[in-house]
Design a protein around this motif. Structure first.
Motif, PDB file in Angstrom:
ATOM      1  N   UNK A 143       0.828  -1.201   0.000  1.00 33.35           N
ATOM      2  CA  UNK A 143       0.000   0.000   0.000  1.00 33.35           C
ATOM      3  C   UNK A 143       0.867   1.257   0.000  1.00 33.35           C
ATOM      4  N   UNK A 144       1.952   1.236   0.768  1.00 33.60           N
ATOM      5  CA  UNK A 144       2.864   2.389   0.815  1.00 33.60           C
ATOM      6  C   UNK A 144       3.509   2.624  -0.553  1.00 33.60           C
ATOM      7  N   UNK A 167       3.819   5.836  -5.516  1.00 35.76           N
ATOM      8  CA  UNK A 167       3.718   5.909  -6.974  1.00 35.76           C
ATOM      9  C   UNK A 167       2.667   6.925  -7.391  1.00 35.76           C
ATOM     10  N   UNK A 168       1.550   6.959  -6.662  1.00 39.24           N
ATOM     11  CA  UNK A 168       0.498   7.925  -6.972  1.00 39.24           C
ATOM     12  C   UNK A 168       1.002   9.360  -6.812  1.00 39.24           C
ATOM     13  N   UNK A 169       1.743   9.587  -5.742  1.00 36.15           N
ATOM     14  CA  UNK A 169       2.259  10.931  -5.486  1.00 36.15           C
ATOM     15  C   UNK A 169       3.268  11.335  -6.556  1.00 36.15           C
ATOM     16  N   UNK A 179       2.459  14.988 -10.003  1.00 36.61           N
ATOM     17  CA  UNK A 179       3.140  16.148 -10.572  1.00 36.61           C
ATOM     18  C   UNK A 179       3.324  16.029 -12.091  1.00 36.61           C
ATOM     19  N   UNK A 180       3.583  14.772 -12.587  1.00 38.60           N
ATOM     20  CA  UNK A 180       3.772  14.563 -14.012  1.00 38.60           C
ATOM     21  C   UNK A 180       2.503  14.907 -14.784  1.00 38.60           C
ATOM     22  N   UNK A 181       1.358  14.483 -14.229  1.00 34.00           N
ATOM     23  CA  UNK A 181       0.084  14.759 -14.891  1.00 34.00           C
ATOM     24  C   UNK A 181      -0.191  16.254 -14.919  1.00 34.00           C
ATOM     25  N   UNK A 182       0.149  16.934 -13.799  1.00 34.87           N
ATOM     26  CA  UNK A 182      -0.076  18.374 -13.735  1.00 34.87           C
ATOM     27  C   UNK A 182       0.813  19.109 -14.756  1.00 34.87           C
ATOM     28  N   UNK A 183       2.073  18.623 -14.895  1.00 33.28           N
ATOM     29  CA  UNK A 183       3.017  19.279 -15.799  1.00 33.28           C
ATOM     30  C   UNK A 183       2.672  19.074 -17.258  1.00 33.28           C
ATOM     31  N   UNK A 184       1.911  18.007 -17.553  1.00 34.47           N
ATOM     32  CA  UNK A 184       1.594  17.714 -18.952  1.00 34.47           C
ATOM     33  C   UNK A 184       0.383  18.478 -19.459  1.00 34.47           C
ATOM     34  N   UNK A 185      -0.299  19.187 -18.543  1.00 33.52           N
ATOM     35  CA  UNK A 185      -1.480  19.919 -18.966  1.00 33.52           C
ATOM     36  C   UNK A 185      -1.110  21.130 -19.810  1.00 33.52           C
TER      37      UNK A 185
END
Length: 253
Positions: free
Chosen positions: A235-236, A241-243, A247-253
Motif C-alpha cells: 500500500x505504501x 507511486x500515486x504521489x 506532478x507529471x500529470x499536472x506538468x503535462x497539462x
C-alpha cells in the motif's frame, strides 16, 4: 427555493419523534421481533397525531430496516429480525467513504486490522469446527484459478477473512469484522492491486489456515501479522507511486 410550510415542518418533526420512540421500544425489546405493530389508527390515537404522520414515521423505520410491511388478511407492519449483513452494509458505506476522504489513514487501518485480526485468528485456532476450516479452505482453492480478475481476487480475500471471523464463534466480533473487512480491504486493494504479488498473499493465507488446523494460535497470529505487514508495504508503494504520478500529470497539462 421556496421555504417549507410550517405545518410540513411540524409533521416531519412529529414523525421523527414517533420513529425515535418506536425505535427505542424495538431496541429495548418492548416490541419483539416479528411482532405486529398497532394499526396506524391506533398509533395516531396513542401519539395524538394524524395517520399520515404515523405513516411518515413508519417510512423512517422501514428505511432503517427496523420494520417491514406485509400485505394480505394477516398483513400489517412487523418488527424486522436483526440482520448482521444489513447493519454491516450501512456501516460499510460510511467507513468506505471515510477511507476515500482520508479520514482514516494507513497507520490507523493497519493498527485496527492488526488488533482485531489477531483476536480473530487466536479464537479461530481455539474454536474452529471442521466445517469452518472447510469454508476457509474453499476460499483458498478458489484462488487457484488463473482467470481471476482483480475484483474477484479482492472478493475472495474478503471471503477468506470473513470465514475466519465466522470461525471465532463470536457474533459481535463477526459483525465488527464484516464492517472492517468489507470496507477496508476493498478500499486498500483498489489502490495497491498493481503492486501486489498474488502468490505471496495466497501463500500467507495458506500459512494461516495451516496454523488454524494445527490449533496453533501463536503461529496463526504470526502468519497474520506477516500478511498485514506485506499488504502495508504494498500500500505504501502504491501511495508513493500515486504521489509521483500526480506532478507529471499536472506538468503535462
Amino acid at each position: 427555493m421556496e421555504e417549507a410550510r410550517p405545518e410540513i415542518r411540524a409533521t416531519k418533526s412529529l414523525a421523527h419523534q414517533i420513529a425515535t420512540t418506536l425505535q427505542q421500544e424495538i431496541v429495548q425489546g418492548e416490541l419483539s421481533v416479528a411482532e405486529r405493530l398497532p394499526s396506524e389508527a391506533e398509533m395516531a390515537k396513542r401519539f395524538g397525531v394524524s395517520q399520515p404522520t404515523v405513516r411518515e414515521a413508519l417510512k423512517i423505520l422501514a428505511a432503517k430496516k427496523l420494520v417491514r410491511s406485509k400485505r394480505g388478511p394477516n398483513g400489517g407492519v412487523f418488527v424486522n429480525a436483526p440482520s448482521l449483513t444489513a447493519a454491516s452494509q450501512m456501516l460499510q458505506e460510511m467507513t468506505t467513504w471515510f477511507v476515500g476522504l482520508g479520514v482514516f489513514g494507513l497507520s490507523e487501518i493497519v493498527e485496527a486490522r492488526l488488533l482485531l485480526g489477531r483476536t480473530c485468528v487466536q479464537l479461530a485456532a481455539e474454536r474452529a469446527a471442521e466445517e469452518d476450516l472447510a469454508t476457509i479452505e474453499s476460499t483458498l482453492e478458489a484462488f487457484e484459478r488463473s482467470d481471476i480478475s482483480d475484483e474477484e481476487f479482492c472478493r475472495l480475500d474478503v471471503a477468506f477473512h470473513h470465514a475466519i471471523a465466522q470461525a471465532t464463534g463470536n457474533n459481535e466480533l463477526r459483525f465488527i469484522m464484516l464492517v472492517v473487512n468489507d470496507s477496508l480491504i476493498p478500499a486498500t486493494n483498489m489502490i495497491s492491486f498493481r503492486f501486489r504479488e498474488r502468490g505471496r498473499v495466497v501463500a500467507l493465507h495458506s500459512d494461516i489456515l495451516d496454523a488454524l488446523r494445527a490449533r496453533d494460535g501463536a503461529a496463526a497470529i504470526a502468519a497474520f501479522e506477516e500478511l498485514i505487514a506485506y499488504q502495508s508495504s504494498v500500500y505504501e508503494k502504491a501511495l508513493a507511486a500515486r504521489q509521483g504520478e500526480a506532478p507529471q500529470k499536472q506538468g503535462s497539462l
